[in-house]
Design an enzyme around this catalytic site. Sequence first.
Site, mmCIF file in Angstrom:
data_model
loop_
_atom_site.group_PDB
_atom_site.id
_atom_site.type_symbol
_atom_site.label_atom_id
_atom_site.label_comp_id
_atom_site.label_asym_id
_atom_site.label_seq_id
_atom_site.Cartn_x
_atom_site.Cartn_y
_atom_site.Cartn_z
ATOM 1 N N ARG A 72 -7.048 5.382 13.247
ATOM 2 C CA ARG A 72 -6.087 4.725 12.297
ATOM 3 C C ARG A 72 -4.659 5.417 12.322
ATOM 4 N NH1 ARG A 72 -5.974 8.003 8.191
ATOM 5 N NH2 ARG A 72 -7.595 8.836 7.178
ATOM 6 N N ALA A 139 -5.646 3.870 -0.918
ATOM 7 C CA ALA A 139 -5.033 4.376 0.228
ATOM 8 C C ALA A 139 -5.312 3.187 1.173
ATOM 9 C CB ALA A 139 -5.744 5.773 0.872
ATOM 10 N N LEU A 140 -4.540 3.205 2.342
ATOM 11 C CA LEU A 140 -4.502 2.339 3.368
ATOM 12 C C LEU A 140 -4.169 2.627 4.757
ATOM 13 C CD1 LEU A 140 -1.689 0.473 4.585
ATOM 14 C CD2 LEU A 140 -1.602 -0.056 2.169
ATOM 15 N N CYS A 170 -3.393 11.986 2.172
ATOM 16 C CA CYS A 170 -2.612 11.270 3.058
ATOM 17 C C CYS A 170 -1.345 12.280 3.469
ATOM 18 C CB CYS A 170 -1.991 10.081 2.346
ATOM 19 S SG CYS A 170 -3.187 9.089 1.705
#
Length: 213
Positions: A72, A139-140, A170
């Site tokens: 990702r 978070a993503l 992050c």
Amino acid sequence: MSSAPPLLRKTLGHVDYEPTWRAMQAFTAARDDATADELWLVEHPPVFTLGLAGKPEHLLRETGIPLIHIDRGGQITYHGPGQAVVYLLIDLARRRIKVRELVSLIEQSVIDVLAGYGIAAHLRDGAPGVYVGDAKISALGLKISRGCSYHGLSLNCDMDMTPFSAINPCGYAGLKSVQVRDFGVTDPLPVIHAKLADALAARLELHHGLHPA
């Protein structure tokens, strides 16, 4: 206006991270135009994940928790018991949705759920995810392959937050992390998972309705 494509929910429960990631890759590689979109609702044992451009130095100290390099976007994050994770396996081309629009849809869905609990959440410029005050609560990260997404979002619910102190979440040094329990929410994880899935489905349906065939 065409009807929205199917959106299936799969509650996978407490599952190891790497086999789940590999299953998302396999699903995406095998899907075709007739494959229904899916939301996978999961919870993971303790694990750190580092995105494609992730810098290992954002892991500040050894904790015994495994670190997995994945595909990702984004930097390092933590998953663990008591965190609601939703993976979005979505055909973006079929839904006529751009990547940035999907990111915004995910963020707004989390904000919707938190608002339902009386928690005022917001976004930060240049920093994906959802925040309450100056602390991150969700978070993503996504991967787009063949016009389809996988990975998704995590929402801190009722968990041991200690591992977050071992990373720059992050990639942001000193970024605080919070969870919904800090704001008096006592709903069990399956309830919060269902609320997230409802919010995501509603916003995906709305987006599709705004783009008639």
